[in-house]
Write a protein that holds these residues in place. Structure first.
Motif, PDB file in Angstrom:
ATOM      1  N   GLU A  34     -96.260 -41.904  27.182  1.00  0.00           N
ATOM      2  CA  GLU A  34     -95.604 -41.929  26.009  1.00  0.00           C
ATOM      3  C   GLU A  34     -94.152 -42.291  26.187  1.00  0.00           C
ATOM      4  OE1 GLU A  34     -94.519 -38.241  22.927  1.00  0.00           O
ATOM      5  OE2 GLU A  34     -96.447 -38.225  23.901  1.00  0.00           O
ATOM      6  N   LYS A  35     -93.400 -41.706  27.222  1.00  0.00           N
ATOM      7  CA  LYS A  35     -92.192 -42.034  27.784  1.00  0.00           C
ATOM      8  C   LYS A  35     -91.798 -43.397  28.016  1.00  0.00           C
ATOM      9  CE  LYS A  35     -87.816 -40.800  28.639  1.00  0.00           C
ATOM     10  NZ  LYS A  35     -86.952 -40.486  27.679  1.00  0.00           N
ATOM     11  N   GLU A  85     -92.116 -45.675  24.996  1.00  0.00           N
ATOM     12  CA  GLU A  85     -91.027 -45.471  24.036  1.00  0.00           C
ATOM     13  C   GLU A  85     -90.034 -46.167  24.404  1.00  0.00           C
ATOM     14  OE1 GLU A  85     -89.602 -41.847  21.070  1.00  0.00           O
ATOM     15  OE2 GLU A  85     -89.699 -41.232  23.496  1.00  0.00           O
ATOM     16  N   THR A  86     -89.677 -45.934  25.667  1.00  0.00           N
ATOM     17  CA  THR A  86     -88.477 -46.725  26.412  1.00  0.00           C
ATOM     18  C   THR A  86     -88.587 -48.066  26.003  1.00  0.00           C
ATOM     19  OG1 THR A  86     -88.392 -45.290  28.320  1.00  0.00           O
ATOM     20  CG2 THR A  86     -87.485 -47.332  28.549  1.00  0.00           C
ATOM     21  N   THR A 136     -93.280 -52.519  16.416  1.00  0.00           N
ATOM     22  CA  THR A 136     -93.622 -52.889  17.604  1.00  0.00           C
ATOM     23  C   THR A 136     -95.133 -53.304  17.674  1.00  0.00           C
ATOM     24  OG1 THR A 136     -91.829 -51.617  18.382  1.00  0.00           O
ATOM     25  CG2 THR A 136     -93.460 -52.327  20.046  1.00  0.00           C
ATOM     26  N   THR A 193    -102.622 -44.527  14.869  1.00  0.00           N
ATOM     27  CA  THR A 193    -102.146 -45.535  15.093  1.00  0.00           C
ATOM     28  C   THR A 193    -103.029 -46.810  14.890  1.00  0.00           C
ATOM     29  OG1 THR A 193    -101.296 -44.750  17.183  1.00  0.00           O
ATOM     30  CG2 THR A 193    -101.025 -47.176  17.072  1.00  0.00           C
ATOM     31  N   ILE A 197     -90.152 -49.511  23.388  1.00  0.00           N
ATOM     32  CA  ILE A 197     -90.064 -49.569  21.899  1.00  0.00           C
ATOM     33  C   ILE A 197     -88.678 -49.641  21.488  1.00  0.00           C
ATOM     34  CG2 ILE A 197     -90.169 -48.508  19.709  1.00  0.00           C
ATOM     35  CD1 ILE A 197     -92.951 -47.433  20.752  1.00  0.00           C
ATOM     36  N   LEU A 198     -87.604 -48.787  22.049  1.00  0.00           N
ATOM     37  CA  LEU A 198     -86.182 -48.452  21.919  1.00  0.00           C
ATOM     38  C   LEU A 198     -85.428 -49.659  22.129  1.00  0.00           C
ATOM     39  CD1 LEU A 198     -85.970 -44.625  22.250  1.00  0.00           C
ATOM     40  CD2 LEU A 198     -86.146 -45.847  20.207  1.00  0.00           C
ATOM     41  N   LEU A 241     -96.538 -41.114  19.614  1.00  0.00           N
ATOM     42  CA  LEU A 241     -95.595 -42.213  19.122  1.00  0.00           C
ATOM     43  C   LEU A 241     -95.483 -42.726  17.805  1.00  0.00           C
ATOM     44  CD1 LEU A 241     -95.861 -44.461  22.477  1.00  0.00           C
ATOM     45  CD2 LEU A 241     -93.858 -42.916  21.621  1.00  0.00           C
ATOM     46  N   SER A 242     -96.512 -42.584  17.292  1.00  0.00           N
ATOM     47  CA  SER A 242     -96.726 -42.986  15.820  1.00  0.00           C
ATOM     48  C   SER A 242     -95.999 -42.183  15.008  1.00  0.00           C
ATOM     49  CB  SER A 242     -98.234 -43.407  15.412  1.00  0.00           C
ATOM     50  OG  SER A 242     -99.087 -44.254  16.070  1.00  0.00           O
ATOM     51  N   ASN A 301     -93.121 -41.251  15.177  1.00  0.00           N
ATOM     52  CA  ASN A 301     -91.739 -41.494  15.157  1.00  0.00           C
ATOM     53  C   ASN A 301     -91.358 -43.003  15.053  1.00  0.00           C
ATOM     54  OD1 ASN A 301     -90.812 -38.733  14.908  1.00  0.00           O
ATOM     55  ND2 ASN A 301     -91.428 -38.640  17.382  1.00  0.00           N
ATOM     56  N   HIS A 302     -92.405 -43.915  15.201  1.00  0.00           N
ATOM     57  CA  HIS A 302     -92.237 -45.129  15.787  1.00  0.00           C
ATOM     58  C   HIS A 302     -93.220 -45.943  14.791  1.00  0.00           C
ATOM     59  CE1 HIS A 302     -89.176 -44.329  18.533  1.00  0.00           C
ATOM     60  NE2 HIS A 302     -90.100 -43.520  19.047  1.00  0.00           N
TER      61      HIS A 302
END
Length: 345
Positions: free
Chosen positions: A290-291, A294-295, A128, A181, A297-298, A153-154, A156-157
């Motif tokens: 972060e949330k 991530e929302t 991403t 990152t 990203i997913l 975040l880095s 896990n993604h």
């Protein structure tokens, strides 16, 4: 009407107020002349960029002209000119509120740089790309909240931050970068900005500046706050937001034209355009950023939905054409009010 636009500025505001406004005026049947500092002709409206103004001379040479200052500033050297002008043009409600003290006629002209619309299909991706464009000052303000959120975040993604800013003029961003990152530094150029941003999946628009309290001053600060806040209530969880008076939604607009969803902070201008969980996401704390990121990203579906809703909202409520039409109505009203006042004298 005949317009004179005088400007020596190369700012982002000048792009909107001079380069982009001129063809809008011409295409709507008005006459425009640029940079006549001797006022050799008669004009109905004279506009200055705030970096260099000349209200007194313009008033003397063209007494019947309506005089405005674009992207007005509240610096000490601007106060006299702001008060002398017939009206001020600003980029946001924050800027308008700050300048009402100096002039009663303040118009919000959203300084959206003309950006060609480019549709984007959002898909699930292995990596991403998170994009930023703007001043290096806002990149410094990534730390600690946004930088740490990205680093978390880095873990896990697979993400990468593309930072687009004026490296040649401002130097490379080295303060407060995320440490885990990958960051791609890209030189800002007007003709390539859209090309780079369109490759991004998520846009970040931060406006708030960090509020630090050095440890030795905490006890004193709390004592002072207790005195000041007596009778008003004070709690450790109260929010303290710090940002520039001329904060505006211009950076959000560019992302909207490229169909990229935006995560922004709690600045008023941002929340006017980004309706949380509808046309984007708003965040304030590290966990909030972060949330939110991530929302997106997913979920390619949410990236698509939020970006489309943002584009639609701006198109229906604050497009460049609507901005221009409202500005012309504002100017016409001032001219008519002046004529009526003269008739009643």
């Amino acid at each position: 009407m005949k317009f004179l636009i005088n400007s020596t500025s190369e700012s982002a505001g000048a792009k909107v107020c001079v380069k982009d406004l001129t063809p809008l005026l011409l295409n709507n049947g008005h006459e425009v002349k640029l940079n006549d500092w001797n006022y050799e002709s008669q004009f109905d409206v004279v506009l200055f960029m705030s970096e260099r103004t000349d209200v007194k001379k313009a008033r003397k040479k063209i007494p019947n002209a309506l005089i405005g200052i674009m992207d007005s500033k509240i610096a000490k050297q601007n106060i006299k000119e702001n008060k002398s002008a017939d009206f001020l043009i600003v980029s946001s409600i924050e800027q308008k509120d700050a300048l009402l003290e100096e002039n009663p006629n303040v118009f919000i002209y959203y300084m959206f740089p003309y950006t060609e619309e480019k549709p984007k299909v959002h898909k699930k991706k292995e990596k991403t790309i998170i994009g930023y464009h703007g001043n290096k000052l806002h990149l410094h303000a990534f730390y600690p909240i946004i930088s740490k959120a990205l680093d978390n975040l880095s873990q896990n993604h697979r993400i990468e931050l593309w930072a687009i800013y004026n490296i040649k003029s401002l130097g490379k961003w080295t303060k407060g970068l995320p440490q885990k990152t990958p960051v791609k530094h890209i030189q800002w150029e007007e003709n390539t900005l859209s090309e780079y941003l369109h490759q991004c999946d998520i846009g970040l628009v931060n406006n708030l500046k960090p509020v630090f309290r050095p440890w030795p001053q905490i006890r004193i600060s709390n004592h002072i706050m207790n005195i000041i806040s007596k009778g008003y209530g004070k709690d450790y969880s109260d929010l303290l937001l710090r940002y520039k008076y001329n904060t505006n939604p211009g950076r959000i607009y560019v992302f909207s034209q490229l169909h990229i969803p935006v995560v922004s902070d709690f600045a008023l201008s941002a929340s006017q355009f980004i309706r949380h969980e509808d046309s984007g996401l708003l965040a304030n704390t590290q966990k909030g950023w972060e949330k939110a990121i991530e929302t997106l990203i997913l979920s390619a579906e949410k990236r698509s939905l939020y970006s489309e809703n943002l584009k639609k909202y701006i198109q229906e409520n604050a497009s460049i054409e609507q901005n221009f039409n409202k500005l012309m109505q504002f100017i016409n009203n001032l001219i008519n009010n002046r004529k009526n006042a003269q008739l009643n004298q």
